[in-house]
Design a protein around this motif. Structure first.
Motif, PDB file in Angstrom:
ATOM      1  N   UNK A 148      -7.865  -6.937  -6.073  1.00 23.37           N
ATOM      2  CA  UNK A 148      -8.034  -6.305  -7.383  1.00 23.37           C
ATOM      3  C   UNK A 148      -6.965  -5.244  -7.635  1.00 23.37           C
ATOM      4  N   UNK A 149      -6.641  -4.460  -6.591  1.00 23.19           N
ATOM      5  CA  UNK A 149      -5.633  -3.409  -6.751  1.00 23.19           C
ATOM      6  C   UNK A 149      -4.262  -4.007  -7.035  1.00 23.19           C
ATOM      7  N   UNK A 150      -3.913  -5.066  -6.333  1.00 23.91           N
ATOM      8  CA  UNK A 150      -2.600  -5.673  -6.532  1.00 23.91           C
ATOM      9  C   UNK A 150      -2.486  -6.274  -7.926  1.00 23.91           C
ATOM     10  N   UNK A 177       3.308   2.867 -13.279  1.00 29.66           N
ATOM     11  CA  UNK A 177       3.726   1.967 -12.200  1.00 29.66           C
ATOM     12  C   UNK A 177       5.175   1.483 -12.298  1.00 29.66           C
ATOM     13  N   UNK A 178       6.018   2.175 -13.037  1.00 28.55           N
ATOM     14  CA  UNK A 178       7.462   1.922 -12.969  1.00 28.55           C
ATOM     15  C   UNK A 178       8.049   3.025 -12.106  1.00 28.55           C
ATOM     16  N   UNK A 179       8.512   2.703 -10.901  1.00 31.95           N
ATOM     17  CA  UNK A 179       8.878   3.751  -9.948  1.00 31.95           C
ATOM     18  C   UNK A 179      10.159   4.489 -10.314  1.00 31.95           C
ATOM     19  N   UNK A 180      10.269   5.701  -9.803  1.00 36.63           N
ATOM     20  CA  UNK A 180      11.554   6.380  -9.836  1.00 36.63           C
ATOM     21  C   UNK A 180      12.526   5.562  -8.986  1.00 36.63           C
ATOM     22  N   UNK A 181      13.815   5.726  -9.227  1.00 34.86           N
ATOM     23  CA  UNK A 181      14.796   4.899  -8.514  1.00 34.86           C
ATOM     24  C   UNK A 181      14.712   5.075  -7.003  1.00 34.86           C
ATOM     25  N   UNK A 182      14.199   6.206  -6.565  1.00 37.83           N
ATOM     26  CA  UNK A 182      13.921   6.447  -5.153  1.00 37.83           C
ATOM     27  C   UNK A 182      12.629   7.262  -5.107  1.00 37.83           C
ATOM     28  N   UNK A 219       8.551  -5.790  -7.950  1.00 36.05           N
ATOM     29  CA  UNK A 219       7.237  -5.444  -7.404  1.00 36.05           C
ATOM     30  C   UNK A 219       6.123  -6.217  -8.099  1.00 36.05           C
ATOM     31  N   UNK A 220       6.182  -6.291  -9.421  1.00 35.01           N
ATOM     32  CA  UNK A 220       5.134  -6.984 -10.171  1.00 35.01           C
ATOM     33  C   UNK A 220       5.061  -8.450  -9.776  1.00 35.01           C
ATOM     34  N   UNK A 221       6.216  -9.093  -9.673  1.00 37.38           N
ATOM     35  CA  UNK A 221       6.227 -10.503  -9.308  1.00 37.38           C
ATOM     36  C   UNK A 221       5.657 -10.708  -7.908  1.00 37.38           C
ATOM     37  N   UNK A 255       0.824  -1.206   0.000  1.00 32.59           N
ATOM     38  CA  UNK A 255       0.000   0.000   0.000  1.00 32.59           C
ATOM     39  C   UNK A 255       0.863   1.263   0.000  1.00 32.59           C
ATOM     40  N   UNK A 256       1.978   1.231   0.731  1.00 33.86           N
ATOM     41  CA  UNK A 256       2.892   2.379   0.699  1.00 33.86           C
ATOM     42  C   UNK A 256       3.372   2.626  -0.722  1.00 33.86           C
ATOM     43  N   UNK A 257       3.787   1.566  -1.405  1.00 34.90           N
ATOM     44  CA  UNK A 257       4.313   1.678  -2.759  1.00 34.90           C
ATOM     45  C   UNK A 257       3.257   2.194  -3.728  1.00 34.90           C
ATOM     46  N   UNK A 258       2.100   1.548  -3.731  1.00 36.40           N
ATOM     47  CA  UNK A 258       1.089   1.829  -4.745  1.00 36.40           C
ATOM     48  C   UNK A 258       0.357   3.144  -4.513  1.00 36.40           C
TER      49      UNK A 258
END
Length: 401
Positions: free
Chosen positions: A333-335, A292-297, A316-318, A280-283
């Motif tokens: 569903x969100x994941x 949904x490809x994050x910045x390096x930080x 993350x996807x895996x 949840x923090x990530x998304x």
């Protein structure tokens, strides 16, 4: 009554559209896996056993390699094993066998915490696909080597033997969030040997990390330094993140994946809650891009112009695909939706290499260590590994009902 019919029609339409989107992505994944197999056949022509692909320097058109002692050495044979599961290849079969033979010396390496990456991503997959005594022996010896780094006062596995850049002293024990990824080897060892020592070490390490590595918002520090004689956490730092207090993207991915594995292995609800909190923090982070490809930080100083890290997205996807199987309703569903978006993006021309380019690697635009400026905006062997794993997981989730 009319409204009811309209509602049913809309639900039917939405369900049909979703099924069509899934079918289209499955077709895209089949094509991508076939291309990835050919790409790794091309990569195999560039190296010899003992020369492990590490990254590719586009400006010099040169492949950077390592020996078997580098922490990434297991990803090359591991990726080939995944690809051969999907698409048989005599060339990759011979290459994998040769590299496993070379890699086996690392089963006795007690100087690194990365034996999970090195030996379980390689020999673990080999043993899963074709169980045999020789693979099992290598894995057990690897687990013993990893367990030798456990400190029962700190109740954690030592990551680095030293960290002079952080002024870690002789009485200090350094633990990095990456180490959560090596615990899967220990669970395998207990299952195989029936010796709970390895299981308990994994549990203790995960608990210590859960208690000391994470902030209230469930972002994680990269590393924690402990006093190995008292077990007390002395410092919270980073080596690869933007700042000590920032959320280094791949570090968040390691934590997400690691606690998902912890729940799979133990069925302890505390680990499931931890994994969902990290997800949840990530998304839900305001700096997570729409693709949904994050910045390096997540706290990189020059967002939105900061580099993305495709390897973090692949991990993350895996992890999210597996985590979705342990959750329900809107959370599930969100994941699934987020993992799907990540894969769609990573399979686009921006990130997915064409045959013969990218030095033979599959995935472009990874970021290894920005502060030390190594492996910047380049392919990374672990990015390839977790992308292929995620593609196979998506296929399994959507073709076995």
């Amino acid at each position: 009554m009319v409204a009811v019919f309209m509602s049913c029609d809309k639900k039917t339409t939405d369900k049909t559209a979703k099924a069509t989107d899934t079918d289209m992505l499955l077709q895209k994944i089949d094509t991508a896996l076939l291309q990835a197999t050919k790409q790794y056949e091309f990569l195999a022509e560039q190296v010899k056993p003992g020369q492990y692909p590490k990254t590719y320097h586009k400006d010099k058109d040169t492949l950077e390699i390592s020996d078997s002692g580098w922490w990434c050495s297991g990803f090359y044979p591991g990726t080939m094993l995944y690809l051969m599961e999907e698409n048989q290849s005599e060339k990759l079969g011979a290459e994998t066998k040769a590299f496993l033979t070379d890699l086996q010396r690392e089963q006795f390496n007690t100087t690194t915490h990365d034996l999970g990456f090195m030996m379980f991503c390689s020999y673990g997959n080999a043993e899963r696909i074709q169980p045999n005594e020789s693979y099992e022996t290598v894995l057990m010896n690897s687990a013993k080597s990893l367990a030798s780094r456990y400190n029962d006062t700190v109740k954690a596995i030592r990551s680095w033997d030293s960290a002079p850049w952080n002024k870690a002293g002789e009485d200090d024990l350094v633990v990095i969030i990456d180490n959560m990824m090596n615990l899967e080897l220990l669970f395998w060892a207990t299952e195989h040997s029936k010796d709970s020592t390895y299981y308990n070490i994994a549990m203790n390490h995960a608990n210590t990390t859960m208690n000391n590595h994470f902030r209230p918002d469930y972002s994680s520090y990269h590393e924690v330094i402990y006093d190995e004689h008292t077990g007390k956490a002395k410092a919270h730092l980073t080596n690869q993140g933007a700042a000590d207090a920032s959320a280094w993207a791949r570090g968040q991915a390691w934590g997400l994946y690691g606690y998902t594995v912890m729940y799979r292995a133990t069925k302890d609800e505390a680990y499931l809650k931890m994994a969902t909190h990290i997800a949840d923090f990530i998304l839900q982070h305001p700096n997570m891009p729409a693709d949904k490809v994050p910045y390096w930080d997540f706290n990189a100083p020059n967002i939105p112009n900061a580099l993305r890290d495709s390897s973090a997205a692949a991990v993350m996807a895996s992890a999210l695909l597996e985590l979705s199987t342990y959750t329900e309703g809107a959370q599930k569903d969100e994941y699934l939706a987020s993992a799907t978006t990540m894969l769609e993006t990573l399979l686009s021309p921006e990130y997915f290499a064409t045959l013969g380019e990218n030095g033979g690697f599959i995935l472009k635009h990874g970021v290894g260590n920005m502060p030390n400026y190594t492996e910047i905006d380049t392919p990374l062997t672990y990015g390839d590994y977790y992308l292929v794993e995620a593609l196979l997981r998506y296929k399994k989730l959507n073709t076995t009902k």
